[in-house]
Design a protein around this motif. Structure first.
Motif, PDB file in Angstrom:
ATOM      1  N   SER A  21      38.140  69.515   9.608  1.00 24.25           N
ATOM      2  CA  SER A  21      37.654  69.171   8.270  1.00 24.25           C
ATOM      3  C   SER A  21      38.145  67.788   7.854  1.00 24.25           C
ATOM      4  O   SER A  21      37.373  66.976   7.328  1.00 24.25           O
ATOM      5  CB  SER A  21      38.126  70.234   7.276  1.00 24.25           C
ATOM      6  N   GLU A  22      39.434  67.504   8.109  1.00 23.81           N
ATOM      7  CA  GLU A  22      39.990  66.197   7.758  1.00 23.81           C
ATOM      8  C   GLU A  22      39.342  65.073   8.579  1.00 23.81           C
ATOM      9  O   GLU A  22      39.081  63.987   8.056  1.00 23.81           O
ATOM     10  CB  GLU A  22      41.500  66.195   7.962  1.00 23.81           C
ATOM     11  N   ALA A  23      39.070  65.332   9.859  1.00 24.80           N
ATOM     12  CA  ALA A  23      38.422  64.322  10.709  1.00 24.80           C
ATOM     13  C   ALA A  23      36.989  64.059  10.237  1.00 24.80           C
ATOM     14  O   ALA A  23      36.536  62.909  10.219  1.00 24.80           O
ATOM     15  CB  ALA A  23      38.437  64.765  12.166  1.00 24.80           C
ATOM     16  N   ALA A  24      36.282  65.122   9.849  1.00 24.65           N
ATOM     17  CA  ALA A  24      34.909  64.958   9.350  1.00 24.65           C
ATOM     18  C   ALA A  24      34.909  64.189   8.028  1.00 24.65           C
ATOM     19  O   ALA A  24      34.051  63.326   7.801  1.00 24.65           O
ATOM     20  CB  ALA A  24      34.255  66.315   9.176  1.00 24.65           C
ATOM     21  N   GLU A  25      35.873  64.477   7.175  1.00 30.81           N
ATOM     22  CA  GLU A  25      35.978  63.759   5.897  1.00 30.81           C
ATOM     23  C   GLU A  25      36.276  62.280   6.131  1.00 30.81           C
ATOM     24  O   GLU A  25      35.719  61.404   5.476  1.00 30.81           O
ATOM     25  CB  GLU A  25      37.074  64.390   5.038  1.00 30.81           C
ATOM     26  N   PHE A  26      37.150  61.986   7.108  1.00 32.73           N
ATOM     27  CA  PHE A  26      37.461  60.601   7.455  1.00 32.73           C
ATOM     28  C   PHE A  26      36.191  59.877   7.904  1.00 32.73           C
ATOM     29  O   PHE A  26      35.909  58.766   7.464  1.00 32.73           O
ATOM     30  CB  PHE A  26      38.519  60.553   8.566  1.00 32.73           C
ATOM     31  N   ILE A  39      44.803  61.376  13.257  1.00 26.63           N
ATOM     32  CA  ILE A  39      44.717  62.839  13.280  1.00 26.63           C
ATOM     33  C   ILE A  39      46.097  63.431  13.573  1.00 26.63           C
ATOM     34  O   ILE A  39      46.551  64.361  12.892  1.00 26.63           O
ATOM     35  CB  ILE A  39      43.688  63.318  14.326  1.00 26.63           C
ATOM     36  N   ALA A  40      46.781  62.890  14.585  1.00 30.70           N
ATOM     37  CA  ALA A  40      48.107  63.394  14.960  1.00 30.70           C
ATOM     38  C   ALA A  40      49.100  63.240  13.804  1.00 30.70           C
ATOM     39  O   ALA A  40      49.892  64.145  13.525  1.00 30.70           O
ATOM     40  CB  ALA A  40      48.619  62.669  16.201  1.00 30.70           C
ATOM     41  N   LYS A  41      49.040  62.105  13.115  1.00 29.90           N
ATOM     42  CA  LYS A  41      49.946  61.878  11.985  1.00 29.90           C
ATOM     43  C   LYS A  41      49.661  62.870  10.862  1.00 29.90           C
ATOM     44  O   LYS A  41      50.595  63.410  10.250  1.00 29.90           O
ATOM     45  CB  LYS A  41      49.814  60.453  11.471  1.00 29.90           C
ATOM     46  N   ALA A  42      48.401  63.144  10.584  1.00 32.42           N
ATOM     47  CA  ALA A  42      48.054  64.103   9.531  1.00 32.42           C
ATOM     48  C   ALA A  42      48.552  65.506   9.874  1.00 32.42           C
ATOM     49  O   ALA A  42      49.100  66.209   9.021  1.00 32.42           O
ATOM     50  CB  ALA A  42      46.541  64.107   9.308  1.00 32.42           C
ATOM     51  N   VAL A  43      48.375  65.920  11.134  1.00 39.21           N
ATOM     52  CA  VAL A  43      48.846  67.238  11.575  1.00 39.21           C
ATOM     53  C   VAL A  43      50.373  67.303  11.469  1.00 39.21           C
ATOM     54  O   VAL A  43      50.930  68.284  10.957  1.00 39.21           O
ATOM     55  CB  VAL A  43      48.382  67.535  13.024  1.00 39.21           C
ATOM     56  N   ALA A  44      51.056  66.265  11.938  1.00 39.30           N
ATOM     57  CA  ALA A  44      52.522  66.247  11.893  1.00 39.30           C
ATOM     58  C   ALA A  44      53.028  66.253  10.449  1.00 39.30           C
ATOM     59  O   ALA A  44      53.987  66.964  10.132  1.00 39.30           O
ATOM     60  CB  ALA A  44      53.050  65.033  12.639  1.00 39.30           C
ATOM     61  N   ASP A  45      52.387  65.481   9.581  1.00 37.99           N
ATOM     62  CA  ASP A  45      52.797  65.460   8.170  1.00 37.99           C
ATOM     63  C   ASP A  45      52.643  66.837   7.536  1.00 37.99           C
ATOM     64  O   ASP A  45      53.510  67.297   6.796  1.00 37.99           O
ATOM     65  CB  ASP A  45      51.986  64.433   7.380  1.00 37.99           C
ATOM     66  N   ARG A  46      51.534  67.497   7.822  1.00 40.17           N
ATOM     67  CA  ARG A  46      51.285  68.836   7.285  1.00 40.17           C
ATOM     68  C   ARG A  46      52.339  69.819   7.822  1.00 40.17           C
ATOM     69  O   ARG A  46      52.891  70.615   7.062  1.00 40.17           O
ATOM     70  CB  ARG A  46      49.878  69.307   7.662  1.00 40.17           C
ATOM     71  N   ASN A  47      52.624  69.747   9.115  1.00 41.12           N
ATOM     72  CA  ASN A  47      53.641  70.624   9.708  1.00 41.12           C
ATOM     73  C   ASN A  47      55.013  70.382   9.083  1.00 41.12           C
ATOM     74  O   ASN A  47      55.768  71.321   8.846  1.00 41.12           O
ATOM     75  CB  ASN A  47      53.730  70.420  11.219  1.00 41.12           C
ATOM     76  N   GLN A  48      55.344  69.129   8.821  1.00 42.23           N
ATOM     77  CA  GLN A  48      56.640  68.790   8.268  1.00 42.23           C
ATOM     78  C   GLN A  48      56.796  69.354   6.855  1.00 42.23           C
ATOM     79  O   GLN A  48      57.871  69.828   6.487  1.00 42.23           O
ATOM     80  CB  GLN A  48      56.832  67.272   8.286  1.00 42.23           C
ATOM     81  N   VAL A  49      55.753  69.327   6.053  1.00 41.36           N
ATOM     82  CA  VAL A  49      55.802  69.873   4.698  1.00 41.36           C
ATOM     83  C   VAL A  49      56.142  71.358   4.732  1.00 41.36           C
ATOM     84  O   VAL A  49      56.915  71.849   3.894  1.00 41.36           O
ATOM     85  CB  VAL A  49      54.468  69.622   3.950  1.00 41.36           C
ATOM     86  N   TYR A  50      55.615  72.079   5.710  1.00 41.35           N
ATOM     87  CA  TYR A  50      55.881  73.512   5.824  1.00 41.35           C
ATOM     88  C   TYR A  50      57.356  73.793   6.131  1.00 41.35           C
ATOM     89  O   TYR A  50      57.825  74.905   5.935  1.00 41.35           O
ATOM     90  CB  TYR A  50      55.008  74.151   6.905  1.00 41.35           C
ATOM     91  N   THR A  51      58.102  72.822   6.624  1.00 38.85           N
ATOM     92  CA  THR A  51      59.518  73.041   6.936  1.00 38.85           C
ATOM     93  C   THR A  51      60.412  72.779   5.726  1.00 38.85           C
ATOM     94  O   THR A  51      61.605  73.069   5.780  1.00 38.85           O
ATOM     95  CB  THR A  51      59.988  72.131   8.093  1.00 38.85           C
TER      96      THR A  51
END
Length: 176
Positions: A21-26, A39-51
């Motif tokens: 969804s984020e890639a399509a929006e981009f 894409i990798a940075k967005a996934v990593a940022d999202r994962n980091q927030v969950y910690t």
């Protein structure tokens, strides 16, 4: 672009769906494909927030993202559940990943004075399959394996059919 996820299946499905969804929006906003590093940075940022919060369970998924950047060429990134991402020339994720990484390092390592040389598509596919066979200690049949490729020649995420996989398996067995 494409990805490989290992870990908890439901977390992987949710992460892949959100990332798509984020890639399509981009692409909609900027009129070009999202580079793999973004894409990798967005996934990593999202994962980091969950910690960061006790009320949020971190996603139990390691993701390898592959794609072709228009300016930088082929790229591979690995994102872990802690929010760390890094680019690689070759990597592995999942059970026995350290053994696979050790094999890939030996095969990809070059002498200090040697120029950096790229593997061709066929060599890369055979290196991946051969590494998997070595680590798992198994001989594969075409139906046991799913191989996907992203290359300069075919920038779309393409899954090889059984005949193509069979030809690579035959070539690997002939090398040994």
């Amino acid at each position: 672009h494409g990805c490989v996820s290992t870990g908890i299946i439901t977390d992987a499905k949710a992460q892949v769906q959100r990332t798509r969804s984020e890639a399509a929006e981009f692409k909609f906003n900027y009129a070009y494909e999202c580079p793999p590093e973004i894409i990798a940075k967005a996934v990593a940022d999202r994962n980091q927030v969950y910690t960061q919060h006790a009320y949020m369970r971190p996603l139990g998924v390691a993701m390898i993202i592959i794609g072709i950047d228009e300016e930088l060429g082929p790229q591979v990134f690995k994102c872990d559940p802690a929010g760390y991402y890094v680019g690689y020339r070759a990597c592995a994720a999942g059970s026995k990943d350290q053994e696979a990484v050790n094999i890939l390092e030996k095969k990809m390592k070059k002498p200090d004075d040697a120029p950096h040389e790229e593997l061709g598509e066929t060599d890369t596919i055979q290196l991946a399959i051969g590494t998997l066979q070595t680590v798992l200690g198994a001989e594969f049949k075409p139906g046991d394996l799913e191989v996907a490729v992203v290359s300069q020649r075919k920038p779309k995420f393409t899954v090889l059919n059984d005949d193509e996989v069979e030809s690579h398996l035959t070539a690997i067995s002939e090398k040994d």
